[in-house]
Design a protein around this motif. Structure first.
Motif, PDB file in Angstrom:
ATOM      1  N   GLU A 174      44.580  32.406  39.351  1.00  8.82           N
ATOM      2  CA  GLU A 174      45.185  31.152  39.818  1.00  8.82           C
ATOM      3  C   GLU A 174      44.196  29.980  39.760  1.00  8.82           C
ATOM      4  N   GLN A 175      43.034  30.213  39.136  1.00  6.08           N
ATOM      5  CA  GLN A 175      42.008  29.165  38.998  1.00  6.08           C
ATOM      6  C   GLN A 175      41.519  28.658  40.363  1.00  6.08           C
ATOM      7  N   ILE A 176      41.367  29.589  41.301  1.00  4.94           N
ATOM      8  CA  ILE A 176      40.895  29.251  42.641  1.00  4.94           C
ATOM      9  C   ILE A 176      39.396  29.503  42.709  1.00  4.94           C
ATOM     10  N   SER A 177      38.640  28.487  43.110  1.00  2.00           N
ATOM     11  CA  SER A 177      37.192  28.597  43.209  1.00  2.00           C
ATOM     12  C   SER A 177      36.794  29.040  44.613  1.00  2.00           C
ATOM     13  N   ARG A 182      39.749  43.401  42.642  1.00  2.00           N
ATOM     14  CA  ARG A 182      41.167  43.009  42.620  1.00  2.00           C
ATOM     15  C   ARG A 182      41.379  41.662  43.301  1.00  2.00           C
ATOM     16  N   ALA A 183      40.698  41.458  44.421  1.00  2.00           N
ATOM     17  CA  ALA A 183      40.865  40.208  45.165  1.00  2.00           C
ATOM     18  C   ALA A 183      40.368  39.013  44.357  1.00  2.00           C
ATOM     19  N   THR A 184      39.159  39.131  43.802  1.00  2.00           N
ATOM     20  CA  THR A 184      38.604  38.004  43.039  1.00  2.00           C
ATOM     21  C   THR A 184      39.382  37.760  41.755  1.00  2.00           C
ATOM     22  N   ALA A 185      39.862  38.841  41.138  1.00  2.00           N
ATOM     23  CA  ALA A 185      40.653  38.672  39.914  1.00  2.00           C
ATOM     24  C   ALA A 185      41.973  37.966  40.212  1.00  2.00           C
ATOM     25  N   ALA A 209      45.577  30.693  47.612  1.00  2.00           N
ATOM     26  CA  ALA A 209      44.775  31.912  47.678  1.00  2.00           C
ATOM     27  C   ALA A 209      45.485  33.003  48.480  1.00  2.00           C
ATOM     28  N   VAL A 210      46.062  32.627  49.623  1.00  2.00           N
ATOM     29  CA  VAL A 210      46.796  33.607  50.425  1.00  2.00           C
ATOM     30  C   VAL A 210      47.959  34.188  49.633  1.00  2.00           C
ATOM     31  N   SER A 211      48.677  33.334  48.928  1.00  2.00           N
ATOM     32  CA  SER A 211      49.811  33.807  48.114  1.00  2.00           C
ATOM     33  C   SER A 211      49.346  34.774  47.040  1.00  2.00           C
ATOM     34  N   ALA A 212      48.241  34.446  46.365  1.00  2.00           N
ATOM     35  CA  ALA A 212      47.728  35.318  45.305  1.00  2.00           C
ATOM     36  C   ALA A 212      47.308  36.671  45.859  1.00  2.00           C
ATOM     37  N   LEU A 213      46.627  36.662  46.994  1.00  2.00           N
ATOM     38  CA  LEU A 213      46.165  37.915  47.594  1.00  2.00           C
ATOM     39  C   LEU A 213      47.331  38.737  48.130  1.00  2.00           C
ATOM     40  N   TYR A 214      48.341  38.076  48.682  1.00  2.00           N
ATOM     41  CA  TYR A 214      49.512  38.809  49.187  1.00  2.00           C
ATOM     42  C   TYR A 214      50.255  39.497  48.033  1.00  2.00           C
ATOM     43  N   ARG A 215      50.410  38.771  46.935  1.00  2.00           N
ATOM     44  CA  ARG A 215      51.074  39.390  45.765  1.00  2.00           C
ATOM     45  C   ARG A 215      50.295  40.612  45.298  1.00  2.00           C
ATOM     46  N   GLU A 216      48.984  40.485  45.252  1.00  2.00           N
ATOM     47  CA  GLU A 216      48.154  41.567  44.723  1.00  2.00           C
ATOM     48  C   GLU A 216      48.197  42.809  45.600  1.00  2.00           C
TER      49      GLU A 216
END
Length: 453
Positions: free
Chosen positions: A413-416, A405-408, A441-448
């Motif tokens: 967000e096209q984060i490497s 889930r985290a990597t997805a 990255a923090v925003s993407a992980l917080y949403r998830e």
């Protein structure tokens, strides 16, 4: 008994000190009050913490100047606090004279003279607060850590607690007075003043809680408690009402600044709970930090992020089959004074993650030369300006698919991601990436893990 520590924001002026003292007095179990130096005042712009002004005096001294303006600012600040508390100017005068004396004795070659001056921020708070409580008719006394026996030693760049400290401080458990104890510093076996790193008053409070076997360690600050993410990265981040020691240690290490990560070790040994509370809103539930959580309602408890890391990447065919190669590499890092944070490895590669502040270009050059000369490692690359993002949660160990889930979420967000480090005990997972990817990255992980659950 409850040990309560008040941060600088809770003691920034006379009105804040009165509020802190009222909190201590409302519960007769609150017998030990650990205090920081006065912090930034809400209604003064611009303003500085007293500790920062003391550090400025040291910097001025190192440049051959007397720091008179900074000394005047501190004297004025102490007089304002004393006057606001209805105290005579005598105590402020005495403290100002002591600061002037220590400033005049600064020696660039002596850490102890520097630490003795810096400690005056906490000393000033404690002596003024003890005097105020006495004036108000309460049984209170100032206790100096140096006289009480808070013994410390400086080893390999870190201030460590000497074992006898706990026995030395244990008699404070018998007090029927309010003990006002300055945080942040102690004394060496040679009798010199020695400080912790910034935020070290948290450690002092934890040491005292362990020494007197307190039933609770309260840490009073200017926040309602711990949030799941730094509010500078995520607005209105979810509040946390409960955490485990393990979760807090992981998060504090990588960027949670609400409590010093070294403050947890003394209380962990005795399972003393910590309660983070807001001086300005004591009715808020705050955050409890406990040995074992009984209810886990989220997989991820918190997300921490920190900048200014770099990786030293070494490559040689089948390096993983060379017995002892890793210890030899790490020995060179240690001899150069470089603290190693993480060591991801591959079949033909070893990467060492360090803080950039410990790895200036001259140290990099020395490291490269030694790796080539002593270990014949010639393929060495250094990547700077990296950020680390850490997911922490006791729920990780019992949940399948957290990494996926985290990597997805970041891939969407096209984060490497440069590197991934997993905790064997399954309480944390760490992602290393270029610094400019951190916020997204923090925003993407917080949403998830917070908004989508």
């Amino acid at each position: 008994m409850i040990v309560c520590k008040f941060g600088g924001s809770s003691l920034s002026d006379a009105s804040q000190i009165k509020r802190a003292c009222d909190l201590v007095l409302e519960n007769p179990d609150r017998k030990i009050m650990v205090v920081s130096a006065p912090g930034v005042r809400n209604k003064v712009f611009p303003d500085r913490k007293v500790t920062d002004v003391l550090l400025s005096i040291i910097k001025e001294s190192e440049s051959g100047r007397d720091g008179l303006e900074d000394r005047r600012l501190i004297a004025e600040r102490l007089h304002d606090i004393a006057e606001g508390l209805g105290l005579s100017e005598t105590i402020a005068n005495e403290l100002s004279i002591e600061i002037d004396r220590l400033a005049s004795q600064l020696d660039p070659q002596s850490r102890s003279t520097r630490d003795a001056l810096i400690a005056m921020g906490e000393v000033s708070s404690a002596r003024i607060i003890a005097a105020y409580l006495q004036k108000e008719g309460h049984r209170a006394r100032y206790v100096d850590p140096r006289q009480a026996g808070l013994k410390l030693v400086y080893r390999a760049g870190v201030t460590e607690i000497l074992p006898e400290t706990y026995a030395n401080l244990a008699p404070l458990a018998m007090t029927d007075e309010i003990i006002v104890f300055p945080g942040f510093f102690g004394v060496t076996s040679e009798g010199d003043t020695i400080t912790f790193s910034r935020g070290g008053s948290d450690i002092t409070g934890a040491i005292l809680a362990a020494a007197v076997h307190a039933r609770l360690y309260e840490n009073w600050t200017d926040r309602d408690g711990v949030l799941a993410v730094n509010p500078e990265l995520i607005e209105d981040a979810a509040p946390l009402t409960e955490m485990s020691y393990r979760e807090m240690r992981e998060l504090a290490y990588i960027g949670f600044s609400i409590i010093h990560h070294e403050a947890l070790e003394p209380v962990m040994r005795l399972n003393i709970p910590i309660h983070i509370r807001n001086t300005n809103d004591p009715s808020s539930p705050g955050t409890r930090i406990i040995a074992e959580r009984t209810h886990i309602d989220r997989i991820i408890t918190g997300i921490a992020a920190s900048d200014n890391f770099c990786s030293v990447n070494m490559r040689r065919i089948l390096i993983n089959q060379e017995v002892g190669i890793l210890s030899r590499i790490l020995a060179i890092f240690a001899e150069l004074g470089i603290n190693v944070h993480h060591v991801p490895t591959g079949i033909d590669s070893v990467s060492i993650v360090v803080r950039e502040e410990q790895f200036p270009l001259e140290i990099e050059l020395a490291l490269r030369q030694r790796l080539e000369r002593e270990l014949d490692l010639t393929q060495v690359t250094v990547v700077r300006q990296l950020s680390i993002i850490m997911l922490v949660g006791e729920g990780i160990r019992d949940t399948v698919g957290v990494m996926a889930r985290a990597t997805a979420a970041m891939a969407k967000e096209q984060i490497s991601v440069e590197m991934v480090v997993l905790d064997y005990f399954e309480i944390s997972m760490l992602f290393i990436m270029q610094h400019y990817e951190k916020r997204r990255a923090v925003s993407a992980l917080y949403r998830e893990f917070f908004e989508n659950e």
